[in-house]
Design a protein around this motif. Structure first.
Motif, PDB file in Angstrom:
ATOM      1  N   TRP A 112       1.965   9.423  -6.345  1.00 52.19           N
ATOM      2  CA  TRP A 112       2.503  10.780  -6.265  1.00 52.19           C
ATOM      3  C   TRP A 112       3.691  10.983  -7.198  1.00 52.19           C
ATOM      4  O   TRP A 112       3.864  12.065  -7.777  1.00 52.19           O
ATOM      5  CB  TRP A 112       2.933  11.080  -4.820  1.00 52.19           C
ATOM      6  N   TYR A 150       0.942   4.122  -2.828  1.00 57.09           N
ATOM      7  CA  TYR A 150       0.752   5.534  -2.487  1.00 57.09           C
ATOM      8  C   TYR A 150       1.885   6.391  -3.068  1.00 57.09           C
ATOM      9  O   TYR A 150       1.634   7.439  -3.677  1.00 57.09           O
ATOM     10  CB  TYR A 150       0.695   5.674  -0.966  1.00 57.09           C
ATOM     11  N   CYS A 151       3.115   5.958  -2.882  1.00 51.23           N
ATOM     12  CA  CYS A 151       4.256   6.726  -3.406  1.00 51.23           C
ATOM     13  C   CYS A 151       4.250   6.761  -4.929  1.00 51.23           C
ATOM     14  O   CYS A 151       4.575   7.797  -5.530  1.00 51.23           O
ATOM     15  CB  CYS A 151       5.557   6.120  -2.894  1.00 51.23           C
ATOM     16  N   LEU A 165       0.835  -1.212   0.000  1.00 49.16           N
ATOM     17  CA  LEU A 165       0.000   0.000   0.000  1.00 49.16           C
ATOM     18  C   LEU A 165       0.866   1.256   0.000  1.00 49.16           C
ATOM     19  O   LEU A 165       0.569   2.235  -0.704  1.00 49.16           O
ATOM     20  CB  LEU A 165      -0.927  -0.007   1.210  1.00 49.16           C
ATOM     21  N   LEU A 166       1.937   1.223   0.769  1.00 52.52           N
ATOM     22  CA  LEU A 166       2.854   2.363   0.796  1.00 52.52           C
ATOM     23  C   LEU A 166       3.512   2.553  -0.571  1.00 52.52           C
ATOM     24  O   LEU A 166       3.663   3.692  -1.045  1.00 52.52           O
ATOM     25  CB  LEU A 166       3.917   2.141   1.871  1.00 52.52           C
ATOM     26  N   PHE A 194      -6.191   6.603  -6.429  1.00 51.81           N
ATOM     27  CA  PHE A 194      -5.736   5.306  -5.922  1.00 51.81           C
ATOM     28  C   PHE A 194      -6.364   4.153  -6.699  1.00 51.81           C
ATOM     29  O   PHE A 194      -5.696   3.159  -7.003  1.00 51.81           O
ATOM     30  CB  PHE A 194      -6.074   5.180  -4.436  1.00 51.81           C
TER      31      PHE A 194
END
Length: 406
Positions: free
Chosen positions: A60, A56-57, A52-53, A74
């Motif tokens: 971006w 997320y990165c 998930l991290l 997402f």
């Protein structure tokens, strides 16, 4: 002794063994989970957070518009590639009557088995967001799969820590991202691994029922059916077991029903195979021709660098699969050898290789064998992780950023 030989010579109990449980864990005890199971689930949760991290990165760092001041949504990041086929099937069916639901160029959705889309559609009234529903299915199914993987490993490996190592190797394998997104790998393993565990314990009826669920999800279930039949032939001895043989015909029923359904709409009994050929060049070619074509795609600079790199990964995965199949056959581990060999034959006789790295997620003998090999070699295990973990992150970023990731 090779890794697979050591795995192959390990004893397999014909009946379930009693689990060792720690006191004071009432909830876990009610679920039948012991300390080893809880360790496996903890590892699973940690790796889900890591993915998930990463998503997320990626949202971006790599938006589709490089000048954007906002991250990619997402749902768009985690819903890539084959997910769109499953979504279209779940939402509109295989042959929608509404012309607006049919793309201008047909998407060959018949190539995908109905198990995952049917479950997605069944969950939709309770989880209205399609992408969230797909992620939830993979999350729950993945937890079941790693529990079953850990328990299979514990039948072969002397220490719980070694069995836990098997799960670690799977969860940080290069293509581990596909266990977390809306793909079929987790759901297939959630049925296939418990089916294999039931077969190891000679519960053939349960194995057949679970495998019938697996064959609704992926054609790989038929390869596992062949392995179960071989395992039955070499291990079934008692008359009561022989009477359960007809149950092993059950897993062939879901694919037959699906092909019948496609025939009713297309008049073509081979509609599934023809969709595979149209969409992914999976018409039959000799194995050496498929290798040659993939080699050219990987190294002759005819494709962009990212695609060429991923075809190099296809070649490496094929090489790994061949080594595993040979070692399993050498160790007379015939059921697992049949399963791997049929997978390689199906994936290695197309125009070129495609999705073989993803298929390694389904090769549980590979991960148990690696755990055996590294159990007494901590430096080798550390070296493996230093290669596998970065590759896992790179391929996860490639997937989340919309690049082809195998």
């Amino acid at each position: 002794m090779t890794l697979i030989e050591r795995y192959a010579r390990s004893p397999v109990p014909a009946a379930p063994t009693a689990a060792v449980r720690e006191p004071g864990r009432e909830g876990a005890r009610r679920l039948g989970l012991d300390a080893g199971d809880r360790d496996v689930l903890t590892l699973y949760l940690f790796t889900r957070v890591a993915l998930l991290l990463t998503a997320y990165c990626t949202a971006w760092l790599f938006p589709r518009d490089p000048e954007s001041h906002h991250p990619e949504p997402f749902g768009a990041v985690v819903g890539q590639w084959d997910w769109n086929h499953y979504l279209n099937i779940a939402r509109d069916g295989y042959f929608p009557d509404d012309p607006a639901a049919r793309p201008a160029e047909w998407d060959n959705r018949e190539a995908f088995f109905p198990g995952f889309p049917l479950l997605l559609r069944a969950l939709h009234p309770f989880v209205r967001d399609w992408t969230a529903a797909g992620l939830l299915i993979s999350f729950v199914a993945g937890a079941v799969a790693v529990l079953a993987m850990g328990r299979i490993a514990r039948l072969h490996l002397p220490r719980v820590a070694d069995a836990r190592r098997t799960v670690v190797l799977l969860l940080v394998s290069p293509c581990a991202v596909f266990l977390a997104v809306g793909y079929t790998e987790s759901l297939f393993l959630a049925f296939a691994l418990p089916a294999w565990l039931a077969a190891l314990r000679h519960d053939w009826r349960l194995a057949a029922l679970l495998l019938a669920c697996a064959t609704t999800v992926r054609v790989s279930g038929l390869f596992l059916l062949a392995a179960l039949l071989v395992h039955f032939a070499v291990t079934a001895r008692r008359r009561g077991e022989l009477r359960q043989l007809p149950w092993l015909a059950l897993p062939a029923l879901p694919p037959l029903l699906y092909f019948w359904y496609l025939f009713g709409h297309t008049g073509d009994w081979m509609a599934w195979k023809h969709a595979q050929e149209r969409g992914w060049y999976r018409e039959f070619h000799a194995p050496w021709e498929a290798w040659s074509t993939t080699w050219e795609a990987a190294f002759d600079h005819g494709y962009t660098a990212p695609y060429a790199l991923l075809w190099q990964a296809e070649l490496i995965a094929m090489g790994v699969g061949l080594v595993v199949a040979v070692l399993l056959a050498r160790a007379r581990r015939w059921p697992e050898a049949v399963y791997i060999a049929l997978s390689l034959w199906a994936l290695g006789t197309s125009y070129w290789y495609m999705s073989i790295p993803r298929a390694t997620l389904l090769w549980w003998p590979l991960w148990i064998g690696l755990a055996c090999w590294t159990s007494r070699r901590p430096r080798l295990f550390a070296a493996w992780l230093c290669v596998s973990v970065p590759l896992s992150v790179v391929l996860a970023v490639a997937f989340f950023a919309g690049r082809w990731a195998g």
